[in-house]
Scaffold this motif. Structure first.
Motif, PDB file in Angstrom:
ATOM      1  N   PRO A 149      -2.642   1.172  -0.628  1.00 26.51           N
ATOM      2  CA  PRO A 149      -1.747   1.867  -1.554  1.00 26.51           C
ATOM      3  C   PRO A 149      -1.348   3.272  -1.099  1.00 26.51           C
ATOM      4  O   PRO A 149      -0.261   3.720  -1.407  1.00 26.51           O
ATOM      5  CB  PRO A 149      -2.559   1.934  -2.847  1.00 26.51           C
ATOM      6  N   ASP A 150      -2.218   3.951  -0.363  1.00 28.22           N
ATOM      7  CA  ASP A 150      -1.874   5.330   0.012  1.00 28.22           C
ATOM      8  C   ASP A 150      -0.979   5.406   1.252  1.00 28.22           C
ATOM      9  O   ASP A 150      -0.751   6.479   1.789  1.00 28.22           O
ATOM     10  CB  ASP A 150      -3.139   6.163   0.219  1.00 28.22           C
ATOM     11  N   ASP A 151      -0.469   4.258   1.696  1.00 28.45           N
ATOM     12  CA  ASP A 151       0.360   4.214   2.890  1.00 28.45           C
ATOM     13  C   ASP A 151       1.638   5.029   2.802  1.00 28.45           C
ATOM     14  O   ASP A 151       2.177   5.447   3.828  1.00 28.45           O
ATOM     15  CB  ASP A 151       0.766   2.766   3.178  1.00 28.45           C
ATOM     16  N   ALA A 152       2.153   5.232   1.591  1.00 29.23           N
ATOM     17  CA  ALA A 152       3.413   5.958   1.435  1.00 29.23           C
ATOM     18  C   ALA A 152       3.304   7.368   2.010  1.00 29.23           C
ATOM     19  O   ALA A 152       4.303   8.000   2.330  1.00 29.23           O
ATOM     20  CB  ALA A 152       3.822   6.009  -0.028  1.00 29.23           C
ATOM     21  N   ALA A 153       2.055   7.837   2.172  1.00 30.31           N
ATOM     22  CA  ALA A 153       1.829   9.148   2.777  1.00 30.31           C
ATOM     23  C   ALA A 153       2.453   9.223   4.165  1.00 30.31           C
ATOM     24  O   ALA A 153       2.850  10.284   4.617  1.00 30.31           O
ATOM     25  CB  ALA A 153       0.329   9.429   2.859  1.00 30.31           C
ATOM     26  N   LEU A 154       2.548   8.074   4.803  1.00 28.55           N
ATOM     27  CA  LEU A 154       3.127   8.007   6.144  1.00 28.55           C
ATOM     28  C   LEU A 154       4.563   8.526   6.141  1.00 28.55           C
ATOM     29  O   LEU A 154       5.029   9.121   7.099  1.00 28.55           O
ATOM     30  CB  LEU A 154       3.100   6.550   6.621  1.00 28.55           C
ATOM     31  N   ILE A 155       5.274   8.294   5.022  1.00 23.78           N
ATOM     32  CA  ILE A 155       6.647   8.773   4.895  1.00 23.78           C
ATOM     33  C   ILE A 155       6.663  10.186   4.331  1.00 23.78           C
ATOM     34  O   ILE A 155       7.389  11.043   4.803  1.00 23.78           O
ATOM     35  CB  ILE A 155       7.454   7.829   3.966  1.00 23.78           C
ATOM     36  N   GLN A 156       5.830  10.402   3.314  1.00 29.83           N
ATOM     37  CA  GLN A 156       5.879  11.664   2.575  1.00 29.83           C
ATOM     38  C   GLN A 156       5.268  12.857   3.296  1.00 29.83           C
ATOM     39  O   GLN A 156       5.781  13.960   3.214  1.00 29.83           O
ATOM     40  CB  GLN A 156       5.169  11.495   1.221  1.00 29.83           C
ATOM     41  N   SER A 204      14.132   5.333  -2.561  1.00 25.48           N
ATOM     42  CA  SER A 204      13.421   5.136  -3.826  1.00 25.48           C
ATOM     43  C   SER A 204      11.978   4.764  -3.511  1.00 25.48           C
ATOM     44  O   SER A 204      11.653   4.417  -2.376  1.00 25.48           O
ATOM     45  CB  SER A 204      14.070   4.016  -4.635  1.00 25.48           C
ATOM     46  N   GLN A 205      11.121   4.809  -4.537  1.00 26.90           N
ATOM     47  CA  GLN A 205       9.709   4.444  -4.326  1.00 26.90           C
ATOM     48  C   GLN A 205       9.589   3.046  -3.752  1.00 26.90           C
ATOM     49  O   GLN A 205       8.821   2.800  -2.833  1.00 26.90           O
ATOM     50  CB  GLN A 205       8.972   4.506  -5.666  1.00 26.90           C
ATOM     51  N   LYS A 250       8.127   1.866  -0.202  1.00 23.09           N
ATOM     52  CA  LYS A 250       7.008   0.920  -0.100  1.00 23.09           C
ATOM     53  C   LYS A 250       7.370  -0.243   0.811  1.00 23.09           C
ATOM     54  O   LYS A 250       6.584  -0.647   1.664  1.00 23.09           O
ATOM     55  CB  LYS A 250       6.622   0.409  -1.485  1.00 23.09           C
ATOM     56  N   SER A 251       8.567  -0.799   0.607  1.00 22.35           N
ATOM     57  CA  SER A 251       9.004  -1.908   1.450  1.00 22.35           C
ATOM     58  C   SER A 251       9.048  -1.478   2.910  1.00 22.35           C
ATOM     59  O   SER A 251       8.684  -2.240   3.812  1.00 22.35           O
ATOM     60  CB  SER A 251      10.396  -2.385   1.048  1.00 22.35           C
ATOM     61  N   PHE A 252       9.480  -0.253   3.132  1.00 17.59           N
ATOM     62  CA  PHE A 252       9.576   0.272   4.492  1.00 17.59           C
ATOM     63  C   PHE A 252       8.207   0.280   5.168  1.00 17.59           C
ATOM     64  O   PHE A 252       8.043  -0.179   6.288  1.00 17.59           O
ATOM     65  CB  PHE A 252      10.138   1.703   4.444  1.00 17.59           C
ATOM     66  N   VAL A 253       7.214   0.790   4.436  1.00 18.60           N
ATOM     67  CA  VAL A 253       5.873   0.891   5.016  1.00 18.60           C
ATOM     68  C   VAL A 253       5.284  -0.494   5.276  1.00 18.60           C
ATOM     69  O   VAL A 253       4.675  -0.735   6.314  1.00 18.60           O
ATOM     70  CB  VAL A 253       4.942   1.725   4.107  1.00 18.60           C
ATOM     71  N   ASP A 305       6.841  -6.352  -5.492  1.00 15.80           N
ATOM     72  CA  ASP A 305       6.810  -7.269  -6.625  1.00 15.80           C
ATOM     73  C   ASP A 305       6.310  -8.658  -6.222  1.00 15.80           C
ATOM     74  O   ASP A 305       6.234  -9.001  -5.051  1.00 15.80           O
ATOM     75  CB  ASP A 305       8.185  -7.344  -7.303  1.00 15.80           C
ATOM     76  N   GLU A 306       5.994  -9.441  -7.263  1.00 17.74           N
ATOM     77  CA  GLU A 306       5.351 -10.734  -7.072  1.00 17.74           C
ATOM     78  C   GLU A 306       6.154 -11.673  -6.162  1.00 17.74           C
ATOM     79  O   GLU A 306       5.603 -12.393  -5.351  1.00 17.74           O
ATOM     80  CB  GLU A 306       5.139 -11.382  -8.442  1.00 17.74           C
ATOM     81  N   LYS A 307       7.482 -11.600  -6.318  1.00 20.10           N
ATOM     82  CA  LYS A 307       8.345 -12.492  -5.550  1.00 20.10           C
ATOM     83  C   LYS A 307       8.198 -12.231  -4.059  1.00 20.10           C
ATOM     84  O   LYS A 307       8.101 -13.142  -3.245  1.00 20.10           O
ATOM     85  CB  LYS A 307       9.803 -12.267  -5.985  1.00 20.10           C
ATOM     86  N   ARG A 308       8.173 -10.943  -3.746  1.00 19.23           N
ATOM     87  CA  ARG A 308       8.065 -10.573  -2.327  1.00 19.23           C
ATOM     88  C   ARG A 308       6.677 -10.888  -1.771  1.00 19.23           C
ATOM     89  O   ARG A 308       6.548 -11.283  -0.618  1.00 19.23           O
ATOM     90  CB  ARG A 308       8.383  -9.101  -2.145  1.00 19.23           C
TER      91      ARG A 308
END
Lengths: 374, 218
Positions: free
Chosen positions: A119-126, A277-278, A282-285, A316-319
């Motif tokens: 979950p903390d992967d977004a730090a890679l972008i931020q 967007s968030q 997330k998808s990017f990471v 999301d669940e679909k992905r």
């Protein structure tokens, strides 16, 4: 590559766990704080000699216990190998492969590759550029030993060079002939790193773009590029370092070099960090990590283990379902997943016919659950 | 009553300020513990050993230390410790004064002397350059080496410094400073050690051996 068996003693909240793992999907289900993620972290320990979350070994020992042990039986290129990591309070950690201790932990990195999505992967972008350099270094080090050696050498030299610059400033003195030896040492190694990084970004990009397109359904265009002010010519690097001497003196640190590189992520023509967007971030990471997995496999011939921590926090669940389907068609090797929801993941795999092992984690105990039949 | 935690090792007891039976013992332990590699536990053991000895022998011990410290100084030429103005290596007329071997400290000099094959002179640097530890050329005998080389008469200077980052950097710096002396600069060969199997040599060592390979002499 497969991890067949995992043995934990006093590792975080696991007082003792013996887990026999399946070759495809291994789900660890349980409530918050039950120790699901710690199982994934134990696998991370075996692959990278350290915890994903806490770099201080002593703090990964269960409270009040004198030591911890993480041991795994791997099958790598059809050879059985045992990796173990023991940490005693107040002593150096013992990292062994087939019961032989390593003298240099760097020798182990890359032998048992793994990719973690947390979950903390977004730090890679931020976060700052250091995070992205670390990411790039970690990936390249998994297949290029010379790169890791050069990197360690440059980092040590930079510490010395910066100490020298601080000394000059504090004592109001300057002697260019004292800087020269460090420049001469850094330049050729920095060239090795610059070359490897450029090659990495060039090779990595196509795979990443196609992975992102799959995850997002081609909704938007993304990009990834390396920004650097050095190239792979040692003499040019030395010249640039020389030119920057006055600036270095003023700022008391080395201002030019591979330690200033950054990887820029873009969304369309804008910076992902500011305009994504968030969900897009997330998808990017996730795409980045999955492409990383394919890349390591291509470079080393070993299929890395995929560690998915709390994947529903990201997409999301679909992905997730689309992702899980790829597990069964052989895109990934062994996968470890955690989830708080008991039935969700096993249900997703019900139609795919994948080999799914479900483990219930409760207060540091790992119990095998009979595979759910849906 | 205080119960020790389960992980307590006996050594931990000594890390705590334990009241020693005498202030004099305390002072002796403090002094002993200033030595490199000696912790308080070992210091106490050594001090108690001294306490059990005859007073004369302890005096001999202390006097030997003081006499050594006041009687020994660096050689005026090579900075090897000596009781005279010039050390016995520099004063030896049978040694080749056209060759000077630069070493980090006396221990390296002794190691080279122990092979009994080197007939030249030495220069003891007193350390290697490491800004992190606050060691620069001014803290070493670099200037003495440069002026020694400038005096003439030296044909070859062998840089026998440690094979570490700091050793290499020091060698680089010395080479720059010694350019004008026109002495031939050489450095120790670096590669696979004698009796070592190739397969166990690390990559850096092996690649250095290959790069600096020699004509076969049979």
């Amino acid at each position: 590559m497969l991890l067949k068996h995992l043995h934990l003693v006093h590792f975080k909240n696991h007082s003792g766990a013996d887990v026999s793992l399946g070759p495809q999907v291994n789900c660890f289900l349980g409530d918050n704080g039950s120790g699901k993620t710690n199982v994934l972290d134990a696998v991370h320990y075996l692959c990278f000699c350290k915890s994903y979350f806490n770099p201080i070994d002593g703090q990964n020992i269960a409270h009040g216990e004198p030591f911890m042990l993480v041991q795994g039986d791997f099958e790598r290129l059809e050879v059985e190998e045992r990796v173990s990591c023991g940490v005693k309070r107040g002593a150096k950690k013992q990292f062994k492969r087939n019961d032989k201790p390593y003298t240099r932990l760097a020798d182990h990195i890359g032998r048992f590759p793994a990719v973690m999505i947390a979950p903390d992967d977004a730090a890679l972008i931020q976060e700052g550029s250091e995070m992205r350099r670390k990411w790039m270094d970690a990936v390249i080090s998994q297949y290029d030993r010379a790169y890791l050696d050069a990197l360690i050498d440059v980092n040590k030299s930079l510490v010395q060079r910066n100490a020298l610059l601080r000394y000059f400033a504090e004592n109001r003195t300057f002697d260019a002939s004292l800087l020269a030896p460090w420049d001469a040492r850094i330049a050729p190694k920095a060239a090795v790193i610059a070359k490897a990084r450029k090659a990495f970004v060039d090779d990595f990009l196509p795979g990443f773009l196609s992975t992102y397109a799959e995850i997002s359904g081609g909704a938007e265009e993304v990009g990834l590029s390396l920004t650097t002010h050095v190239n792979d010519d040692p003499e040019a690097i030395a010249a640039k370092m020389h030119q920057a001497q006055d600036e270095d003196r003023r700022l008391r640190r080395t201002t030019v070099g591979i330690h200033k590189d950054d990887v820029v992520f873009t969304l369309g023509t804008h910076a992902l960090k500011r305009f994504g967007s968030q969900g897009q971030q997330k998808s990017f990471v996730v795409a980045l990590r999955l492409a990383q997995l394919a890349f390591i496999e291509q470079a080393t011939g070993v299929k890395p283990i995929l560690l998915l921590d709390d994947i529903f926090d990201k997409i999301d669940e679909k992905r997730v379902e689309a992702l899980m389907k790829r597990v069964t068609n052989g895109t990934f090797g062994q996968v470890f997943i955690t989830d708080t929801h008991l039935g969700r993941i096993p249900d997703m795999f019900a139609s795919t016919g994948a080999d799914v092992r479900v483990f219930e984690v409760h207060q540091g105990e790992v119990k095998v659950q009979t595979p759910s039949k849906a | 009553m205080y119960v020790l935690p389960r992980w307590s090792h006996p050594a931990i007891l000594y890390l705590r300020p334990v009241q020693l039976p005498s202030r004099l013992i305390e002072a002796a332990v403090d002094q002993m513990a200033t030595l490199p590699g000696i912790g308080r536990r070992t210091a106490l053991r050594l001090v108690l050993h001294m306490l059990a000895r005859d007073e004369d022998r302890v005096r001999d011990f202390a006097e030997a230390m003081v006499a050594m410290r006041s009687g020994v100084k660096p050689c005026g030429t090579c900075h090897n410790p000596t009781e005279e103005e010039t050390c016995n290596l520099c004063a030896n007329p049978h040694r080749d004064d056209a060759t000077v071997c630069v070493v980090e400290d006396v221990r390296d000099l002794l190691a080279l002397e122990s092979i009994g094959e080197y007939r030249g002179l030495y220069h003891v640097l007193g350390g290697v350059i490491s800004p992190m530890d606050g060691v620069g050329p001014a803290d070493l005998t670099v200037d003495a080496l440069v002026s020694r080389a400038a005096e003439g008469g030296i044909k070859e200077i062998i840089l026998a410094l440690p094979a570490s980052m700091e050793g290499d950097t020091t060698a680089f710096y010395l080479a720059k400073r010694l350019v004008e002396s026109e002495c031939m600069l050489t450095t120790l060969a670096r590669g696979v050690s004698v009796g070592e199997a190739l397969q166990y040599a690390d990559e850096a060592t092996l690649s250095s051996s290959l790069l600096n390979r020699l004509p076969y002499k049979g």
